[in-house]
Design a protein around this motif. Sequence first.
Motif, mmCIF file in Angstrom:
data_model
loop_
_atom_site.group_PDB
_atom_site.id
_atom_site.type_symbol
_atom_site.label_atom_id
_atom_site.label_comp_id
_atom_site.label_asym_id
_atom_site.label_seq_id
_atom_site.Cartn_x
_atom_site.Cartn_y
_atom_site.Cartn_z
ATOM 1 N N ASP A 1 0.997 4.527 1.576
ATOM 2 C CA ASP A 1 0.344 5.282 2.635
ATOM 3 C C ASP A 1 1.335 5.631 3.737
ATOM 4 O OD1 ASP A 1 -1.733 6.529 3.913
ATOM 5 O OD2 ASP A 1 -2.969 4.743 4.155
ATOM 6 N N GLY B 1 -5.324 2.812 7.657
ATOM 7 C CA GLY B 1 -5.293 1.982 6.454
ATOM 8 C C GLY B 1 -5.095 0.513 6.776
ATOM 9 N N GLU C 1 -3.217 4.807 -1.533
ATOM 10 C CA GLU C 1 -4.224 4.747 -0.479
ATOM 11 C C GLU C 1 -4.290 6.085 0.265
ATOM 12 O OE1 GLU C 1 -3.571 0.678 -1.703
ATOM 13 O OE2 GLU C 1 -2.218 2.372 -1.328
ATOM 14 N N LYS D 1 0.836 -1.194 0.000
ATOM 15 C CA LYS D 1 0.000 0.000 0.000
ATOM 16 C C LYS D 1 0.877 1.253 0.000
ATOM 17 C CE LYS D 1 -3.822 -2.073 2.639
ATOM 18 N NZ LYS D 1 -4.605 -1.983 3.893
#
Length: 275
Positions: A108, A188, A241, A106
């Motif tokens: 993030d 997240g 994200e 991801k």
Amino acid sequence: MRRSIILICFLTVNPFAGSHLPDAANRDVMAYPQKVPELQSFASEMYRQFLSSHTVLTAKENVAVNRVNHTGNRVINAVKNYYTSKRSSGELDGFAWKINLVQENKKDAWCLPGGRIVVYSSLLPVTQSDASLAVILSHELAHIMLKHGDIRMKQYLKEYLDSKDLATAIASKPAETKAFFKMAYGTGDYVGVIRGFSEEDEMGADKLGLIFCAMAGFNPFDAIVFWKRMSGLKGTARQPELVSAHPVYEKRMTHLEEVMEDISEKYYKPIINNN
């Protein structure tokens, strides 16, 4: 059965999506009981649990760790200096500053109460520079200092967990409390709909984050470049994200441009070779 129903609702419903809490609700939420030591203790435990279930990178394994630590520490020092200059260093009481780079697909980064920061390895190719990374870290810390996540968590405690405070929720509904805590602070690290911060929250974090970034010696104008790049990735297969949790609105970009020059003049002191 009740626990299952709540969890299903959490995974399928996005509370307050596309809106912000009205003024009356904000006043009510801010008055809702929640002790700072309890919040920070829970944040510390959630942070520990996250790190124990992910691969935390070390400088020996990944040279980017030193970059993340160096950039993050400069931003942290800027936060400390800002609140000291405002004679409000008490705002940082109980903070146990931590920065970790974790192996994660991801794109993030996030921060929990008490200055506990996580950066995902896959975000670094998107940031492209230490200045852009500083923009993100400054923005995440601004959300914490402005207590945006606290407000959301207090709302969840009241509306979804039927609890008067965090300790009661943890004792009676630990799984649901953890899920809503992750959602409130945009970690997240959960399955479900990501509820982005409101437009007002984002603009507040943008402005304070710009100050932190500038005081850390990074050119605050990089924020406009960075968020425009993020906006360009919105709705694509490469969308980070980070964009889902922090929607990029045209109004945000206009606001950044409006406050940029003043913040730059007041706070920016460039450091040679800061990228």
